[in-house]
Design an enzyme around this catalytic site. Structure first.
Site, PDB file in Angstrom:
ATOM      1  N   VAL A 238      52.693  40.605  66.421  1.00  0.00           N
ATOM      2  CA  VAL A 238      53.820  41.029  65.406  1.00  0.00           C
ATOM      3  C   VAL A 238      53.652  42.609  65.276  1.00  0.00           C
ATOM      4  CG1 VAL A 238      54.363  40.858  63.241  1.00  0.00           C
ATOM      5  CG2 VAL A 238      53.573  38.954  64.135  1.00  0.00           C
TER       6      VAL A 238
ATOM      7  N   GLY B  59      46.684  46.845  63.790  1.00  0.00           N
ATOM      8  CA  GLY B  59      46.934  45.529  64.393  1.00  0.00           C
ATOM      9  C   GLY B  59      48.140  45.694  65.233  1.00  0.00           C
ATOM     10  N   VAL B  60      48.145  45.980  66.481  1.00  0.00           N
ATOM     11  CA  VAL B  60      49.349  46.024  67.268  1.00  0.00           C
ATOM     12  C   VAL B  60      49.460  44.870  68.334  1.00  0.00           C
ATOM     13  CG1 VAL B  60      50.291  48.339  66.575  1.00  0.00           C
ATOM     14  CG2 VAL B  60      48.695  47.873  68.237  1.00  0.00           C
ATOM     15  N   GLY B  61      49.030  43.679  67.825  1.00  0.00           N
ATOM     16  CA  GLY B  61      49.497  42.487  68.645  1.00  0.00           C
ATOM     17  C   GLY B  61      50.680  41.877  68.773  1.00  0.00           C
TER      18      GLY B  61
ATOM     19  N   LYS C 135      50.944  20.628  56.384  1.00  0.00           N
ATOM     20  CA  LYS C 135      50.252  21.112  57.419  1.00  0.00           C
ATOM     21  C   LYS C 135      49.272  19.935  57.756  1.00  0.00           C
ATOM     22  CE  LYS C 135      49.175  25.220  58.793  1.00  0.00           C
ATOM     23  NZ  LYS C 135      50.013  26.247  58.950  1.00  0.00           N
TER      24      LYS C 135
HETATM   25  P1  NAD Z   1      47.633  38.923  67.353  1.00  0.00           P
HETATM   26  O1  NAD Z   1      46.336  38.307  67.404  1.00  0.00           O
HETATM   27  O2  NAD Z   1      48.527  38.705  68.205  1.00  0.00           O
HETATM   28  O3  NAD Z   1      47.679  40.157  66.647  1.00  0.00           O
HETATM   29  C1  NAD Z   1      46.471  40.886  65.895  1.00  0.00           C
HETATM   30  C2  NAD Z   1      46.189  42.165  66.467  1.00  0.00           C
HETATM   31  O4  NAD Z   1      45.021  42.597  65.451  1.00  0.00           O
HETATM   32  C3  NAD Z   1      45.531  42.074  67.532  1.00  0.00           C
HETATM   33  O5  NAD Z   1      45.814  43.199  68.598  1.00  0.00           O
HETATM   34  C4  NAD Z   1      43.856  42.576  67.283  1.00  0.00           C
HETATM   35  O6  NAD Z   1      43.154  43.280  68.518  1.00  0.00           O
HETATM   36  C5  NAD Z   1      43.825  43.077  66.081  1.00  0.00           C
HETATM   37  N1  NAD Z   1      42.567  43.129  65.329  1.00  0.00           N
HETATM   38  C6  NAD Z   1      42.056  42.027  65.264  1.00  0.00           C
HETATM   39  N2  NAD Z   1      40.789  42.387  64.404  1.00  0.00           N
HETATM   40  C7  NAD Z   1      41.104  43.878  63.991  1.00  0.00           C
HETATM   41  C8  NAD Z   1      40.433  44.745  63.328  1.00  0.00           C
HETATM   42  N3  NAD Z   1      39.439  44.532  62.522  1.00  0.00           N
HETATM   43  N4  NAD Z   1      40.954  46.183  63.257  1.00  0.00           N
HETATM   44  C9  NAD Z   1      41.918  46.388  63.777  1.00  0.00           C
HETATM   45  N5  NAD Z   1      42.889  45.343  64.492  1.00  0.00           N
HETATM   46  C10 NAD Z   1      42.452  44.337  64.602  1.00  0.00           C
HETATM   47  O7  NAD Z   1      48.295  38.151  65.900  1.00  0.00           O
HETATM   48  P2  NAD Z   1      50.125  38.230  65.453  1.00  0.00           P
HETATM   49  O8  NAD Z   1      50.382  36.780  65.712  1.00  0.00           O
HETATM   50  O9  NAD Z   1      50.435  39.549  65.874  1.00  0.00           O
HETATM   51  O10 NAD Z   1      49.776  38.266  64.013  1.00  0.00           O
HETATM   52  C11 NAD Z   1      49.070  39.081  63.082  1.00  0.00           C
HETATM   53  C12 NAD Z   1      49.055  38.665  61.617  1.00  0.00           C
HETATM   54  O11 NAD Z   1      50.322  38.302  61.205  1.00  0.00           O
HETATM   55  C13 NAD Z   1      48.069  37.653  61.387  1.00  0.00           C
HETATM   56  O12 NAD Z   1      47.377  37.584  60.122  1.00  0.00           O
HETATM   57  C14 NAD Z   1      49.194  36.350  61.348  1.00  0.00           C
HETATM   58  O13 NAD Z   1      48.523  35.443  60.626  1.00  0.00           O
HETATM   59  C15 NAD Z   1      50.246  36.945  60.698  1.00  0.00           C
HETATM   60  N6  NAD Z   1      51.371  36.360  60.703  1.00  0.00           N
HETATM   61  C16 NAD Z   1      51.927  36.226  62.417  1.00  0.00           C
HETATM   62  C17 NAD Z   1      52.836  35.454  62.250  1.00  0.00           C
HETATM   63  C18 NAD Z   1      53.601  35.314  63.772  1.00  0.00           C
HETATM   64  O14 NAD Z   1      54.817  35.299  63.841  1.00  0.00           O
HETATM   65  N7  NAD Z   1      52.734  35.561  64.910  1.00  0.00           N
HETATM   66  C19 NAD Z   1      53.854  34.963  61.334  1.00  0.00           C
HETATM   67  C20 NAD Z   1      53.266  35.017  60.065  1.00  0.00           C
HETATM   68  C21 NAD Z   1      51.977  35.646  59.918  1.00  0.00           C
END
Ligand code: NAD
Length: 352
Positions: free
Chosen positions: A185, A181-183, A81
């Protein structure tokens, strides 16, 4: 800070400090364990590190996490990292990231970098001017693109394994899933679960993200507080770390926790507390490895089908972990770490 005792404590191979006077680059690269292959892991760039010790802590913790994630996913990679302490004032971003690329190149391929918090695909384009050891290229340029659909697919396979283990069936028709969390992933996961006939509940603090999942997928919206306590088959944390803590443990009424968020257990003891409550847990770094699997595919020449095939194996990994935890009378998170330690020890022995 006395670094060697810290490195010895968790068997770190190296920590590299890079400085470039012209661009103001201050970067650290840590390689935790490269027995299985070159260290693979993103570059985090922040201007908020108060001290060098904060940056060292971050790079060490993150590099070790990558060793475990890559090894459990069966990738020929170790853990690495990078952390960049961004200048507090104005600076030439392109020049700084190009200098960082040269720093990565000086490690001779032992570390392969990619995007992470605080870095963008454009930053990686500049890194690429200085090194070949960078992945996470846009689809339009022949790379692996956005990792999140692959993370979501791996997570779906993990949920299927959880259903097989705890309900004796891997088909998800009628299964109830609560997604926090519906971001990036969470949305893709919701879409895939809907295709499999699951019933969805969602919560998010972002109204736009919520509406999209509600309108397109017919998911039922509740508040984050309400979602935690829903009586559902699976609770899928897909927002922040620390989703499983003393407070949420008291509220959870799900049969299983299986989601994509990193570092779901606030503390190690929360893994045992989940087990005591009879809640099945799919270890976070096992179920969310799809994005890493996809980006690692670039190292050998990107092929989407191969990437999907490897992500699909997350089903076998989760099922193996859950069955072994049951047989050994321990928790799935402990078993996941044990499997990695065994794989690395076996590879060391074979190479000795
Ligand atoms: P993202 O930021 O696109 O989505 C996260 C979502 O969670 C957002 O819509 C945000 O508004 C919501 N959120 C934040 N705080 C919140 C709360 N207190 N209550 C409810 N909802 C809340 O992130 P992502 O890329 O979708 O990643 C989500 C998780 O998965 C993170 O923990 C990330 O580290 C992990 N992750 C992601 C990937 C990837 O490929 N993107 C890979 C491995 C792990």
């Amino acid at each position: 800070m006395d670094l060697f005792p810290v490195m010895a404590g968790k068997a770190y191979e190296s920590v590299h400090f890079f400085h470039d006077a012209e661009t103001g680059l201050k970067a650290l690269v840590s390689l935790h364990d490269t027995t299985l292959g070159a260290g693979l892991g993103g570059t985090r760039a922040l201007s908020t590190y108060e001290t060098e010790a904060d940056a060292v802590d971050d790079v060490l913790r993150l590099a070790r996490g990558m060793t475990y994630k890559a090894a459990l996913a069966g990738l020929p990679h170790g853990g690495g990292k990078a952390v960049i302490m961004l200048p507090k004032g104005p600076f030439d971003r392109a020049a700084l990231f190009t200098a960082f690329g040269r720093a990565v190149e000086s490690l001779g391929g032992r570390y392969i970098t990619t995007e992470d918090s605080g870095t963008s695909p454009e930053d990686m384009d500049h890194v690429r001017k200085g090194t070949k050891s960078v992945v996470g290229i846009a689809r339009s340029k022949g790379g692996s693109g956005d990792p999140s659909p692959f993370t979501a697919y791996g997570c779906l396979r993990g949920i299927q394994a959880v259903a097989q283990f705890s309900m004796g069936r891997s088909d998800l028709q009628g299964l109830s899933v609560a997604i926090m969390g519906v971001g990036h992933v969470g949305y893709h996961l919701a879409r895939l679960l809907k295709e499999q006939g699951a019933n969805l509940w969602i919560a998010d603090v972002n109204e736009t993200a919520l509406r999209r999942a509600q309108d397109e997928l017919g998911a039922k919206v509740v508040s984050p507080q309400e979602l935690v306590g829903l009586e559902v088959d699976v609770y899928a944390p897909c927002a922040l770390g620390g989703a499983i803590n003393d407070q949420t443990l008291a509220q959870l009424r799900c049969k299983a926790v299986a989601g994509a968020a990193n570092n779901q257990l606030r503390e190690e003891r929360h893994g045992s507390l989940l087990a005591k409550r009879g809640i099945v847990y799919a270890p976070d770094y096992a179920i969310n490895a799809g994005g890493l699997i996809n980006v690692a595919q670039e190292v050998v020449g990107y092929d989407e089908n191969q990437s999907r095939e490897k992500c699909s194996k997350i089903y076998d990994t989760i099922l193996m972990i859950l069955e072994r935890a049951k047989a050994e009378g321990t928790t799935p998170d402990v078993v996941a770490d044990r499997i990695v330690d065994e794989r690395i020890a076996a590879a060391k022995k074979a190479g000795a």
